[in-house]
Design an enzyme around this catalytic site. Structure first.
Site, PDB file in Angstrom:
ATOM      1  N   LEU A   1      34.166  12.882  37.781  1.00  0.00           N
ATOM      2  CA  LEU A   1      33.146  13.956  37.904  1.00  0.00           C
ATOM      3  C   LEU A   1      32.284  13.887  37.161  1.00  0.00           C
ATOM      4  O   LEU A   1      32.973  14.991  36.780  1.00  0.00           O
ATOM      5  CB  LEU A   1      32.189  13.921  39.528  1.00  0.00           C
ATOM      6  N   PRO A   2      30.605  14.000  37.131  1.00  0.00           N
ATOM      7  CA  PRO A   2      30.509  15.144  36.186  1.00  0.00           C
ATOM      8  C   PRO A   2      30.993  17.023  36.499  1.00  0.00           C
ATOM      9  O   PRO A   2      31.121  17.382  35.351  1.00  0.00           O
ATOM     10  CB  PRO A   2      28.919  14.971  35.741  1.00  0.00           C
TER      11      PRO A   2
ATOM     12  N   THR B   1      36.394  17.782  34.581  1.00  0.00           N
ATOM     13  CA  THR B   1      36.133  19.098  34.276  1.00  0.00           C
ATOM     14  C   THR B   1      34.982  20.115  34.769  1.00  0.00           C
ATOM     15  O   THR B   1      33.812  19.994  35.595  1.00  0.00           O
ATOM     16  CB  THR B   1      35.525  19.552  32.655  1.00  0.00           C
TER      17      THR B   1
ATOM     18  N   LYS C   1      41.733  23.997  30.050  1.00  0.00           N
ATOM     19  CA  LYS C   1      40.518  23.517  29.680  1.00  0.00           C
ATOM     20  C   LYS C   1      39.253  24.301  29.192  1.00  0.00           C
ATOM     21  O   LYS C   1      39.749  24.092  27.821  1.00  0.00           O
ATOM     22  CB  LYS C   1      40.581  22.542  30.692  1.00  0.00           C
TER      23      LYS C   1
ATOM     24  N   LYS D   1      27.965  22.559  28.668  1.00  0.00           N
ATOM     25  CA  LYS D   1      28.409  22.886  29.821  1.00  0.00           C
ATOM     26  C   LYS D   1      30.205  23.742  29.678  1.00  0.00           C
ATOM     27  O   LYS D   1      29.874  24.591  30.882  1.00  0.00           O
ATOM     28  CB  LYS D   1      29.084  21.671  30.926  1.00  0.00           C
TER      29      LYS D   1
HETATM   30  P1  NAD Z   1      29.373  10.440  32.764  1.00  0.00           P
HETATM   31  O1  NAD Z   1      27.841  10.948  33.000  1.00  0.00           O
HETATM   32  O2  NAD Z   1      29.433   9.296  31.748  1.00  0.00           O
HETATM   33  O3  NAD Z   1      30.418   9.796  34.226  1.00  0.00           O
HETATM   34  C1  NAD Z   1      30.456  10.503  35.768  1.00  0.00           C
HETATM   35  C2  NAD Z   1      29.444   9.219  36.250  1.00  0.00           C
HETATM   36  O4  NAD Z   1      29.972  10.501  37.745  1.00  0.00           O
HETATM   37  C3  NAD Z   1      28.340   9.107  36.607  1.00  0.00           C
HETATM   38  O5  NAD Z   1      29.263   7.165  36.219  1.00  0.00           O
HETATM   39  C4  NAD Z   1      27.892   8.753  37.966  1.00  0.00           C
HETATM   40  O6  NAD Z   1      27.161   7.997  38.485  1.00  0.00           O
HETATM   41  C5  NAD Z   1      29.007   9.411  39.099  1.00  0.00           C
HETATM   42  N1  NAD Z   1      29.050   9.801  40.298  1.00  0.00           N
HETATM   43  C6  NAD Z   1      28.621  10.984  40.101  1.00  0.00           C
HETATM   44  N2  NAD Z   1      28.322  11.844  41.601  1.00  0.00           N
HETATM   45  C7  NAD Z   1      29.363  10.638  41.830  1.00  0.00           C
HETATM   46  C8  NAD Z   1      30.140  10.751  43.245  1.00  0.00           C
HETATM   47  N3  NAD Z   1      29.208  11.595  44.203  1.00  0.00           N
HETATM   48  N4  NAD Z   1      30.105   9.392  44.057  1.00  0.00           N
HETATM   49  C9  NAD Z   1      30.412   7.899  42.631  1.00  0.00           C
HETATM   50  N5  NAD Z   1      30.362   8.823  41.421  1.00  0.00           N
HETATM   51  C10 NAD Z   1      29.821   9.624  41.090  1.00  0.00           C
HETATM   52  O7  NAD Z   1      30.478  12.034  32.814  1.00  0.00           O
HETATM   53  P2  NAD Z   1      32.308  11.264  31.975  1.00  0.00           P
HETATM   54  O8  NAD Z   1      31.430  11.883  30.336  1.00  0.00           O
HETATM   55  O9  NAD Z   1      32.660  10.362  32.195  1.00  0.00           O
HETATM   56  O10 NAD Z   1      32.322  12.987  32.255  1.00  0.00           O
HETATM   57  C11 NAD Z   1      33.377  13.087  33.260  1.00  0.00           C
HETATM   58  C12 NAD Z   1      34.040  14.680  32.967  1.00  0.00           C
HETATM   59  O11 NAD Z   1      34.489  14.271  32.186  1.00  0.00           O
HETATM   60  C13 NAD Z   1      32.943  15.833  33.299  1.00  0.00           C
HETATM   61  O12 NAD Z   1      33.121  16.372  34.293  1.00  0.00           O
HETATM   62  C14 NAD Z   1      33.243  15.953  31.612  1.00  0.00           C
HETATM   63  O13 NAD Z   1      32.699  16.990  31.378  1.00  0.00           O
HETATM   64  C15 NAD Z   1      34.371  16.198  31.585  1.00  0.00           C
HETATM   65  N6  NAD Z   1      34.890  15.680  30.142  1.00  0.00           N
HETATM   66  C16 NAD Z   1      34.441  14.345  29.450  1.00  0.00           C
HETATM   67  C17 NAD Z   1      34.123  13.967  27.587  1.00  0.00           C
HETATM   68  C18 NAD Z   1      33.465  13.273  27.043  1.00  0.00           C
HETATM   69  O14 NAD Z   1      33.963  13.062  25.309  1.00  0.00           O
HETATM   70  N7  NAD Z   1      32.896  12.326  27.618  1.00  0.00           N
HETATM   71  C19 NAD Z   1      35.321  14.377  27.331  1.00  0.00           C
HETATM   72  C20 NAD Z   1      36.766  15.285  28.098  1.00  0.00           C
HETATM   73  C21 NAD Z   1      35.579  15.684  30.155  1.00  0.00           C
END
Ligand code: NAD
Length: 296
Positions: free
Chosen positions: A65-66, A96, A171, A246
């Protein structure tokens, strides 16, 4: 362990869940986005109507999740999942988030008789798709061993950082350093170019000298220097400035709470904040180069 509930199917969670399917796990998936759910259903997962529906009959739960408030909202409180999961269920949060929230959620899991790990990842969307993520895990070693086959289906390197929350702390330390190194690399390249150097020649020199780092070796911020880097495709398809911001904010909070000085991390956070305010929040974070050298 056969049936996995996977909550959060975004840029990272979607491909991670798809890799679990490829490794033969049965998946119950849930996301607030119907599009994200439909993609995984097409790949063979059971599309659940709610998070509570997804965990029904699941041997383990994974969330991606975000931010911290989403993770708290999913697991805690009267309608949270912890009130519904059978004792002993393994819960792995790969989001994260700040370490304090990770520890709070892990303590609530413990009180409910559940087994929780924080397992944030490094490797970006490309690593998520390729199944080569690095998992940085906090929690009990025994639970990590239980989770290992699952993590191996989605990643290549698995580190045990320490107790609950330690994965998040490690991290954040890594990403703070990454943010600083990228800004420093952009500043050095801009200085060289301003003084007549070719960015590719300077990058080659730095790559074989004491200033070498991950940015000069694999993720050069100057357009055209490195064919596969986001800089060479308009800073798209990488790690967004907003997400770096973030993580630098989380580093700052961690420093505040632990009375640690983080002057360079703080400076980097301000640089990326200005960069996001200038309209570059959705571009890859290596676009911080534009802060030092205007590009056409
Ligand atoms: P994203 O916004 O693409 O995906 C998050 C998903 O969570 C969305 O599809 C949203 O609809 C869903 N969501 C939110 N609240 C919800 C709930 N209560 N129930 C069900 N679904 C819910 O984000 P992302 O890029 O996939 O990143 C996710 C995590 O991974 C973050 O914490 C980010 O910091 C971390 N991260 C991202 C990357 C990257 O390159 N994108 C790399 C490493 C870590």
């Amino acid at each position: 362990m056969q049936t996995i509930a996977f909550i959060g199917l975004g840029n990272m969670g979607g491909p991670m869940a798809a890799n679990l399917l490829k490794h033969g796990y049965k998946l119950n998936v849930f996301d607030l986005s119907a599009d994200a759910l439909a993609k995984l259903a097409a790949a063979g997962a059971r599309s659940a109507s709610s998070a509570a529906d997804a965990v029904r009959g699941a041997d383990a739960v994974i969330s991606m999740l975000p931010a911290g408030r989403h993770v708290e909202g999913l697991y805690l409180g009267e309608s949270g999942l912890f009130a519904q999961l059978p004792a002993g269920t393994l819960v792995v949060d790969c989001s994260t988030i700040d370490a304090a929230t990770a520890r709070k959620v892990a303590a609530a899991a413990d009180a409910a008789g559940l087994k929780m790990l924080d397992a944030p990842v490094s490797g970006g969307t490309a690593g998520a798709a390729a199944g080569t993520l690095t998992f940085i895990v906090g929690g009990a070693a025994a639970e990590l061993e239980r989770a290992r086959p699952l993590l191996q289906a989605m990643g290549k390197n698995i580190f045990h950082a320490g107790a609950a929350g330690a994965g998040q702390t490690a991290k954040i330390c890594n990403n703070m350093l990454l943010g600083i190194l990228m800004a420093g690399t952009a500043e050095a390249l801009a200085l060289g170019v301003k003084n007549g150097l070719d960015p590719k020649v300077l990058s080659d020199i730095i790559s074989q000298s004491s200033g070498r780092n991950w940015a000069t070796e694999l993720y050069n911020p100057w357009p055209g220097v490195m064919e596969n880097a986001p800089a060479s495709r308009g800073y798209s398809g990488g790690f967004m400035t907003e997400l770096m911001l973030k993580d630098l904010g989380l580093a700052e909070e961690t420093a505040l709470h632990s009375h640690a000085a983080n002057p360079l991390g703080s400076l980097a956070r301000n640089l990326y904040e200005e960069h996001a305010q200038a309209g570059f929040g959705k571009l890859d974070f290596s676009s911080i180069l534009k802060h030092f050298h205007p590009l056409d």
